[in-house]
Motif scaffolding. Structure first.
Motif, PDB file in Angstrom:
ATOM      1  N   LEU A 221       0.827  -1.217   0.000  1.00 46.05           N
ATOM      2  CA  LEU A 221       0.000   0.000   0.000  1.00 46.05           C
ATOM      3  C   LEU A 221       0.856   1.260   0.000  1.00 46.05           C
ATOM      4  O   LEU A 221       0.516   2.242  -0.674  1.00 46.05           O
ATOM      5  N   ILE A 222       1.964   1.248   0.711  1.00 47.50           N
ATOM      6  CA  ILE A 222       2.879   2.403   0.695  1.00 47.50           C
ATOM      7  C   ILE A 222       3.471   2.586  -0.698  1.00 47.50           C
ATOM      8  O   ILE A 222       3.525   3.703  -1.232  1.00 47.50           O
ATOM      9  N   ILE A 223       3.894   1.481  -1.303  1.00 44.56           N
ATOM     10  CA  ILE A 223       4.462   1.576  -2.655  1.00 44.56           C
ATOM     11  C   ILE A 223       3.401   2.065  -3.638  1.00 44.56           C
ATOM     12  O   ILE A 223       3.689   2.911  -4.492  1.00 44.56           O
ATOM     13  N   LEU A 224       2.182   1.559  -3.525  1.00 44.86           N
ATOM     14  CA  LEU A 224       1.103   2.043  -4.393  1.00 44.86           C
ATOM     15  C   LEU A 224       0.865   3.535  -4.210  1.00 44.86           C
ATOM     16  O   LEU A 224       0.652   4.261  -5.186  1.00 44.86           O
ATOM     17  N   TYR A 225       0.895   3.992  -2.973  1.00 47.26           N
ATOM     18  CA  TYR A 225       0.673   5.413  -2.671  1.00 47.26           C
ATOM     19  C   TYR A 225       1.662   6.302  -3.427  1.00 47.26           C
ATOM     20  O   TYR A 225       1.296   7.359  -3.935  1.00 47.26           O
ATOM     21  N   TYR A 226       2.904   5.871  -3.488  1.00 49.39           N
ATOM     22  CA  TYR A 226       3.922   6.663  -4.180  1.00 49.39           C
ATOM     23  C   TYR A 226       4.035   6.325  -5.670  1.00 49.39           C
ATOM     24  O   TYR A 226       4.413   7.178  -6.471  1.00 49.39           O
ATOM     25  N   ALA A 227       3.715   5.110  -6.048  1.00 49.27           N
ATOM     26  CA  ALA A 227       3.897   4.684  -7.449  1.00 49.27           C
ATOM     27  C   ALA A 227       2.835   5.254  -8.375  1.00 49.27           C
ATOM     28  O   ALA A 227       3.129   5.537  -9.539  1.00 49.27           O
ATOM     29  N   VAL A 228       1.620   5.430  -7.896  1.00 53.32           N
ATOM     30  CA  VAL A 228       0.555   5.937  -8.764  1.00 53.32           C
ATOM     31  C   VAL A 228       0.879   7.343  -9.267  1.00 53.32           C
ATOM     32  O   VAL A 228       0.880   7.578 -10.486  1.00 53.32           O
ATOM     33  N   PRO A 229       1.198   8.311  -8.400  1.00 52.64           N
ATOM     34  CA  PRO A 229       1.536   9.634  -8.938  1.00 52.64           C
ATOM     35  C   PRO A 229       2.819   9.620  -9.786  1.00 52.64           C
ATOM     36  O   PRO A 229       2.933  10.360 -10.762  1.00 52.64           O
ATOM     37  N   TYR A 230       3.760   8.772  -9.410  1.00 54.02           N
ATOM     38  CA  TYR A 230       5.012   8.633 -10.158  1.00 54.02           C
ATOM     39  C   TYR A 230       4.725   8.180 -11.589  1.00 54.02           C
ATOM     40  O   TYR A 230       5.234   8.746 -12.562  1.00 54.02           O
TER      41      TYR A 230
ATOM     42  N   ALA B  92       4.385   2.557 -15.548  1.00 53.19           N
ATOM     43  CA  ALA B  92       2.990   2.214 -15.272  1.00 53.19           C
ATOM     44  C   ALA B  92       2.865   0.791 -14.736  1.00 53.19           C
ATOM     45  O   ALA B  92       1.899   0.475 -14.032  1.00 53.19           O
ATOM     46  N   LEU B  93       3.841  -0.050 -15.047  1.00 50.34           N
ATOM     47  CA  LEU B  93       3.815  -1.421 -14.538  1.00 50.34           C
ATOM     48  C   LEU B  93       3.980  -1.478 -13.019  1.00 50.34           C
ATOM     49  O   LEU B  93       3.528  -2.432 -12.391  1.00 50.34           O
ATOM     50  N   ILE B  94       4.610  -0.464 -12.441  1.00 49.01           N
ATOM     51  CA  ILE B  94       4.852  -0.482 -10.993  1.00 49.01           C
ATOM     52  C   ILE B  94       3.529  -0.490 -10.208  1.00 49.01           C
ATOM     53  O   ILE B  94       3.296  -1.402  -9.411  1.00 49.01           O
ATOM     54  N   PRO B  95       2.648   0.495 -10.412  1.00 44.74           N
ATOM     55  CA  PRO B  95       1.391   0.421  -9.650  1.00 44.74           C
ATOM     56  C   PRO B  95       0.520  -0.769 -10.047  1.00 44.74           C
ATOM     57  O   PRO B  95      -0.163  -1.342  -9.194  1.00 44.74           O
ATOM     58  N   ILE B  96       0.563  -1.171 -11.310  1.00 45.47           N
ATOM     59  CA  ILE B  96      -0.230  -2.331 -11.743  1.00 45.47           C
ATOM     60  C   ILE B  96       0.242  -3.585 -11.000  1.00 45.47           C
ATOM     61  O   ILE B  96      -0.562  -4.341 -10.448  1.00 45.47           O
ATOM     62  N   GLY B  97       1.557  -3.801 -10.981  1.00 47.37           N
ATOM     63  CA  GLY B  97       2.113  -4.974 -10.303  1.00 47.37           C
ATOM     64  C   GLY B  97       1.833  -4.977  -8.812  1.00 47.37           C
ATOM     65  O   GLY B  97       1.494  -6.021  -8.235  1.00 47.37           O
TER      66      GLY B  97
END
Length: 194
Positions: free
Chosen positions: A107-116, A140-145
């Motif tokens: 969830l922390i990674i998603l929080y930062y990966a989506v805006p990135y 874009a693969l980061i938040p998807i993964g």
């Protein structure tokens, strides 16, 4: 609980299909890598685009197959101690790990990966290397993964809780194959079903 178990099975099915599909990206990455090396050493020429596509494919494999790996209970773990404990104790250890480590981190990674990723998409980011590729699909693969991994973590939580309640058999979350030969047979069987 029935709805949650149905949701868990849906998440499992989706991640199973994605994981099997990503296996083709591995073959493609190996072929590109071998072709690139052959061209580089025989014709003494190369392209940054060919190198970057290899990196993108390996990123896709890693990010998109991590939920498949969790689904098959193949993530790295230390079974030396837990393997000697009862199945219920092992499930409690899993629950602790999912709730304290896996889900908060995803969830922390998603929080930062989506805006990135969104910023990269908005800017139509391109590699700074000469002849490089567009970068935003890889970002874009980061938040998807990590979304997949979060959902699979929730699915695994549901199954473990279902086990503790007596509604799920442990075979639904145990390793699917213990030897390479069994793993190959499992992949063949899965491909026949598709």
């Amino acid at each position: 609980m029935s709805f949650l178990l149905s949701l868990s099975r849906l998440i499992d099915k989706i991640n199973e299909k994605i994981g099997l599909g990503v296996s083709w990206a591995l073959l493609l990455a190996v072929l590109i890598c071998a072709g690139n090396a052959l061209v580089r050493y025989t014709l003494n020429t190369s392209s940054n685009a060919w190198l970057e596509i290899q990196w993108y494919l390996f990123a896709a494999i890693f990010l998109l197959a991590s939920s498949y790996t969790l689904r098959r209970n193949e993530h790295v773990r230390i079974d030396v101690i837990a393997g000697r404990m009862s199945k219920r104790t092992q499930v409690w250890i899993d629950l602790f790990g999912f709730l304290v480590f896996l889900l908060p981190m995803t969830l922390i990674i998603l929080y930062y990966a989506v805006p990135y990723a969104l910023l990269s998409i908005q800017n139509q980011e391109v590699s700074s290397n000469a002849g490089g590729l567009i970068v935003w699909p890889a970002k874009a693969l980061i938040p998807i993964g990590f979304l997949q991994l979060t959902l699979q973590g929730i699915s695994e939580l549901i199954k473990r809780i279902g086990f503790l309640m007596g509604r799920v058999d442990a075979s639904e979350f145990e390793k699917h194959a213990s030897t390479p030969e069994e793993e190959i047979e499992a992949i063949k069987a899965a491909n026949k079903l598709n």
